[in-house]
Design an enzyme around this catalytic site. Structure first.
Site, PDB file in Angstrom:
ATOM      1  N   GLU A 141       0.850  -1.202   0.000  1.00  0.00           N
ATOM      2  CA  GLU A 141       0.000   0.000   0.000  1.00  0.00           C
ATOM      3  C   GLU A 141       0.880   1.245   0.000  1.00  0.00           C
ATOM      4  OE1 GLU A 141      -0.872  -1.458   3.950  1.00  0.00           O
ATOM      5  OE2 GLU A 141      -0.973   0.614   4.648  1.00  0.00           O
ATOM      6  N   LYS A 148       2.843   4.558   0.970  1.00  0.00           N
ATOM      7  CA  LYS A 148       3.348   5.140   2.208  1.00  0.00           C
ATOM      8  C   LYS A 148       2.970   6.623   2.147  1.00  0.00           C
ATOM      9  CE  LYS A 148       7.418   5.252   5.151  1.00  0.00           C
ATOM     10  NZ  LYS A 148       7.503   6.649   5.511  1.00  0.00           N
ATOM     11  N   ASP A 197       2.731  10.458   3.002  1.00  0.00           N
ATOM     12  CA  ASP A 197       3.682  11.413   3.569  1.00  0.00           C
ATOM     13  C   ASP A 197       2.918  12.423   4.434  1.00  0.00           C
ATOM     14  OD1 ASP A 197       6.052  12.581   4.083  1.00  0.00           O
ATOM     15  OD2 ASP A 197       6.284  13.535   2.124  1.00  0.00           O
ATOM     16  N   TYR A 246      -4.316   2.687   8.668  1.00  0.00           N
ATOM     17  CA  TYR A 246      -3.585   1.550   8.105  1.00  0.00           C
ATOM     18  C   TYR A 246      -3.062   0.580   9.163  1.00  0.00           C
ATOM     19  CZ  TYR A 246       0.187   4.900   9.039  1.00  0.00           C
ATOM     20  OH  TYR A 246       1.012   5.816   9.629  1.00  0.00           O
ATOM     21  N   LYS A 293      11.025   2.751  -0.695  1.00  0.00           N
ATOM     22  CA  LYS A 293      10.931   4.182  -1.019  1.00  0.00           C
ATOM     23  C   LYS A 293      11.062   4.429  -2.522  1.00  0.00           C
ATOM     24  CE  LYS A 293      10.914   6.954   2.042  1.00  0.00           C
ATOM     25  NZ  LYS A 293      11.763   7.358   3.140  1.00  0.00           N
ATOM     26  N   CYS A 346      29.679  41.723  -2.169  1.00  0.00           N
ATOM     27  CA  CYS A 346      28.241  41.468  -2.163  1.00  0.00           C
ATOM     28  C   CYS A 346      27.631  42.080  -3.424  1.00  0.00           C
ATOM     29  CB  CYS A 346      27.619  42.082  -0.913  1.00  0.00           C
ATOM     30  SG  CYS A 346      25.820  42.054  -0.950  1.00  0.00           S
ATOM     31  N   CYS A 382      25.230  45.193  -2.204  1.00  0.00           N
ATOM     32  CA  CYS A 382      25.687  46.449  -1.608  1.00  0.00           C
ATOM     33  C   CYS A 382      27.159  46.742  -1.869  1.00  0.00           C
ATOM     34  CB  CYS A 382      25.413  46.456  -0.110  1.00  0.00           C
ATOM     35  SG  CYS A 382      26.498  45.348   0.814  1.00  0.00           S
ATOM     36  N   CYS A 398      28.206  38.517   3.256  1.00  0.00           N
ATOM     37  CA  CYS A 398      28.351  39.950   3.021  1.00  0.00           C
ATOM     38  C   CYS A 398      28.632  40.612   4.370  1.00  0.00           C
ATOM     39  CB  CYS A 398      27.051  40.480   2.433  1.00  0.00           C
ATOM     40  SG  CYS A 398      26.853  42.254   2.601  1.00  0.00           S
ATOM     41  N   CYS A 445      23.509  46.852   3.858  1.00  0.00           N
ATOM     42  CA  CYS A 445      23.129  45.980   2.747  1.00  0.00           C
ATOM     43  C   CYS A 445      21.612  45.923   2.647  1.00  0.00           C
ATOM     44  CB  CYS A 445      23.695  44.571   2.930  1.00  0.00           C
ATOM     45  SG  CYS A 445      23.292  43.520   1.534  1.00  0.00           S
TER      46      CYS A 445
HETATM   47  S1  IVH Z   1       2.698   0.995   9.029  1.00  0.00           S
HETATM   48  C1  IVH Z   1       4.431  -1.071  12.505  1.00  0.00           C
HETATM   49  N1  IVH Z   1       1.706   1.945   6.814  1.00  0.00           N
HETATM   50  O1  IVH Z   1       5.613   5.784   7.936  1.00  0.00           O
HETATM   51  C2  IVH Z   1       4.300  -0.290  11.281  1.00  0.00           C
HETATM   52  N2  IVH Z   1       3.115   3.360   8.080  1.00  0.00           N
HETATM   53  O2  IVH Z   1       8.419   5.274   8.373  1.00  0.00           O
HETATM   54  C3  IVH Z   1       3.574   0.952  11.502  1.00  0.00           C
HETATM   55  N3  IVH Z   1       3.384   5.601   7.158  1.00  0.00           N
HETATM   56  O3  IVH Z   1       5.489   6.090  11.398  1.00  0.00           O
HETATM   57  C4  IVH Z   1       3.494   1.812  10.326  1.00  0.00           C
HETATM   58  N4  IVH Z   1       2.088   5.335   5.424  1.00  0.00           N
HETATM   59  O4  IVH Z   1       3.800   7.435  10.004  1.00  0.00           O
HETATM   60  C5  IVH Z   1       2.482   2.194   7.864  1.00  0.00           C
HETATM   61  N5  IVH Z   1       0.705   2.694   4.860  1.00  0.00           N
HETATM   62  C6  IVH Z   1       1.484   2.924   5.909  1.00  0.00           C
HETATM   63  C7  IVH Z   1       2.104   4.179   6.101  1.00  0.00           C
HETATM   64  C8  IVH Z   1       2.928   4.345   7.207  1.00  0.00           C
HETATM   65  C9  IVH Z   1       2.852   6.186   6.078  1.00  0.00           C
HETATM   66  C10 IVH Z   1       4.321   6.284   8.085  1.00  0.00           C
HETATM   67  C11 IVH Z   1       3.993   6.129   9.539  1.00  0.00           C
HETATM   68  C12 IVH Z   1       5.214   5.537  10.164  1.00  0.00           C
HETATM   69  C13 IVH Z   1       6.258   5.868   9.173  1.00  0.00           C
HETATM   70  C14 IVH Z   1       7.407   4.898   9.237  1.00  0.00           C
END
Ligand code: IVH
Length: 715
Positions: free
Chosen positions: A126, A128, A130, A237, A325, A430, A433, A454, A460
């Site tokens: 799934e 991740k 941000d 999640y 990642k 600079c 100035c 500077c 300036c």
């Molecule tokens: S599972 C035990 N699932 O990523 C595992 N984390 O780098 C618990 N995060 O602290 C996390 N999307 O804030 C999980 N689909 C996802 C996620 C996710 C974002 C974040 C979460 C975690 C961090 C770890």
């Protein structure tokens, strides 16, 4: 009030309920007293209600109501939320970057379980997200606590803010267990982020950097009514404590969370083989540009919960999950010019001007080149960068955009370098100035600083303008209607009724306008309404929290955190300024300054230097004729056994991090110091305490173990 629970014994739910009751009750008595002149209770009883409200708010700042009887003035007291110890720790994830790493992850799972890697174990995959991880606790199907991750063991109580997020259910359906802790990510949709920034820009306010930081800032508002104006969202999640499990697999547990009303991510899949997992990773990568939220990878988790339990954890992350990642995004383009920008502190930053190119869906035209050495191909520690290749105007370059950081030039294509490209000559004066621009020598290492600065200071123009922009920025004076554009206009204005050259001029503008015929409202870009609003905004900041005032001064190395530390330590502006002026190295004031935990020598020197410069004293003096810094609110709960005491922590603490220990001591009104002196009341010594412990014993300072400290400060 004798029949009520002591404040120290209240749960979040109790506190919220009581605050609601007290708000209503005090409002009723106010109305009876003021409106109808027919009080029902004695003044003493009224005061007792008020004090109880204050005490509960002090212990549960995040639960403070928008209609709090304490009103809204002064808003954020200390910037701290009450700590929440997570019933189950909130873990982080290991990161992997390549297909081989994923293969290794799968292999390690099979190996740990003693199975041959035959593709029989199912995984979920799934996005991740941000955002910020959040733990939501429901008791008897009602939301009782929302807590940030913090250090994984203890987070911050942001329940009041969480309740403003429409996507998070207040209550769960009847079939949900009694105790449910849902874990997931709070985020801001990209579309909402762009809309918010458009609005900020229209109002002449500073825009936000990215959705994640904006979401974080919104969640950490002490005033939940502010959070409510930001559209935050949530994906569930994972989970923490559960009084009963709804399923035996990750996939079905998440589905159950969906049935209970939580948003769950539609791109989650259940797959088994390496090929399928990598295929899903690529599919999510392709979909990424079209998603309305930022993601930075794909998370794989072992699906069967019994296998998860067998795999268990390493120190901070589970063996049954990993995050794959996305690579930073890169593109080729041409470097057409190198410009030098001069910042508030005089730093000369080279900026690459590029032929526009799309990097991961975003058009990039500029990239940072950091400093002189970076262009030359020399790293901060003197090591070669890009195998020593320098960067020249005309080069074909590789631009990289990782997440939300400013794009960078990571390399050049030497074969494509035009013959007439010459090495870049970094300016020695600079560009704004004309003052000398120098690289200072680092006193400790004897090496040249990487930053060229500077030396023009106040003469300036660039430094002066940037300083003003800093002064009005969100975490400083936060003056709405005075954005970068307006500052540029006022700074260049020649007319004495319009010009703003230093911060105090902001506050004399209205008076100068009244006495003049050149009216701001007749100038392009300023209507009558916007001028009125601008003056309202300026006048609204004539009283300002001490830490904002200190931060706004723009003293080198004094960011928000240090400004808060200073405000809290000195209490009011006069004490602070007197101490800074007295703090020549070696003096008692200097020692005191250096004893503030978190303030190091570099910061201390910068402060003292700032207060030695007559020009600064002049500006601050004029500013103080217009503006009153408000004394920092006392952090002490008056009754706490450690209020007013000076505490030092040393050694390795087991039950809390050093930061937590410090924050909680300060919340209870103690002063935390970094070194032992005769003024120290307590030394809290963890494992392997060294010289501080000896010194404390020598001075007869009371030494406590971590447990003794916790016992003393509990309740
Ligand atoms: S599972 C035990 N699932 O990523 C595992 N984390 O780098 C618990 N995060 O602290 C996390 N999307 O804030 C999980 N689909 C996802 C996620 C996710 C974002 C974040 C979460 C975690 C961090 C770890």
């Amino acid at each position: 009030m004798t029949d009520r629970k002591p404040v120290a014994d209240l749960t979040d739910a109790d506190a919220a309920e009581e605050l609601a009751f007290l708000a209503a009750e005090l409002a009723r008595h106010d109305a009876l007293y003021h409106g109808q002149d027919a009080p029902e209770i004695s003044d003493a009883d009224y005061d007792a209600l008020k004090r109880r409200n204050q005490a509960i708010e002090a212990r549960f700042p995040a639960l403070r109501r928008p209609d709090s009887p304490e009103g809204h003035v002064g808003a954020a007291p200390s910037g701290l939320f009450a700590p929440v110890v997570h019933a189950r720790p909130m873990l982080s994830l290991d990161n992997v970057f390549s297909d081989e790493d994923v293969q290794d992850f799968l292999a390690s799972v099979y190996r740990f379980l003693g199975q041959i890697p035959d593709g029989s174990i199912a995984f979920t995959a799934e996005p991740k997200i941000d955002g910020l991880s959040m733990s939501l606790r429901y008791e008897n199907r009602r939301l009782v606590t929302g807590a940030t991750r913090g250090d994984g063991t203890t987070g911050e109580n942001v329940t009041a803010n969480i309740r403003t997020i429409a996507e998070i259910p207040e209550t769960l359906p009847e079939d949900a267990p009694d105790v449910v802790e849902v874990r997931g990510e709070v985020y801001m949709a990209r579309s909402d982020f762009f809309a918010l920034n458009a609005q900020m820009e229209a109002e002449g306010r500073q825009t936000y950097v990215n959705p994640r930081n904006t979401a974080a800032g919104s969640l950490r508002q002490l005033d939940a009514t502010v959070t409510a104006t930001r559209k935050l969202r949530f994906f569930a999640y994972a989970w923490g404590e559960m009084s009963a499990m709804a399923a035996e697999t990750q996939y079905e547990m998440v589905a159950a969370l969906g049935r209970w009303g939580f948003p769950i991510n539609p791109l989650m899949a259940r797959l088994s083989t390496l090929e399928d997992l990598l295929g899903h990773y690529r599919a999510i990568g392709l979909a990424r540009a079209d998603l309305d939220y930022d993601i930075d990878g794909v998370v794989y988790k072992v699906d069967r919960l019994d296998l998860q339990a067998r795999l268990g954890f390493r120190s901070r992350s589970p063996r049954w999950a990993t995050a794959h990642k996305f690579p930073a995004e890169q593109a080729f383009t041409h470097l057409t010019a190198i410009d030098i920008q001069v910042g508030r502190t005089g730093a000369l930053t080279p900026v690459a001007r590029l032929t526009p190119v799309t990097v991961g869906g975003v058009v990039v035209t500029n990239a940072t080149l950091h400093n002189e050495d970076y262009i030359k191909g020399i790293g901060n520690a003197g090591q070669p960068l890009r195998e020593g290749r320098d960067i020249r105007i005309g080069d074909t370059v590789i631009v990289q955009r990782a997440g939300d950081v400013i794009p960078q030039i990571v390399d050049i294509v030497l074969e494509k370098r035009p013959e007439d490209a010459v090495p870049f000559a970094f300016p020695r004066v600079c560009p704004v100035c004309g003052s000398h621009a120098v690289r200072e020598k680092n006193e400790k290492t004897g090496k040249l600083d990487s930053v060229t600065r500077c030396t023009g200071g106040f003469v300036c123009r660039a430094q002066a303008v940037e300083h003003l922009k800093h002064f009005v920025s969100r975490n400083a004076f936060d003056i709405e209607g005075l954005g970068a554009r307006q500052i540029d206009f006022f700074f260049t204005a020649e007319d004495p009724a319009l010009s703003i050259r230093t911060a105090p001029d902001i506050f004399t503008l209205e008076r100068r306008q009244q006495a003049s015929l050149t009216k701001l409202e007749n100038i392009d870009g300023f209507g009558r309404v916007s001028v009125r609003k601008l003056f309202e905004a300026i006048n609204g900041r004539r009283q300002v929290a001490l830490h904002r005032f200190i931060y706004a001064l723009g003293i080198r190395h004094v960011g928000e955190t240090n400004a808060k530390l200073l405000a809290r330590s000195y209490g009011d502006y006069d004490s602070f300024a007197t101490a800074m002026i007295a703090a020549t190295p070696g003096s008692e004031a200097w020692e005191d300054l250096n004893r503030i935990e978190g303030i190091g020598e570099v910061v201390a020197r910068a402060l003292v230097e700032f207060y030695r410069e007559p020009r600064n004293l002049d500006v601050v003096g004029r500013l103080l004729q217009e503006v009153t810094p408000l004394a920092a609110e006392p952090v002490a709960a008056a009754s706490s056994p450690v209020s007013g005491k000076t505490v030092v922590f040393t050694g390795k603490l087991e039950k809390m991090t050093r930061d937590e220990a410090k924050a909680s001591a300060e919340r209870l009104g103690a002063k935390v110091s970094g070194s032992i002196s005769a003024k120290t009341d307590y030394l809290v010594a963890g494992a392997d305490a060294g010289s501080k412990l000896d010194k404390a014993r020598g001075l007869g300072v009371t030494v406590l173990t971590e447990d003794e400290w916790l016992a003393m400060t509990a309740g």
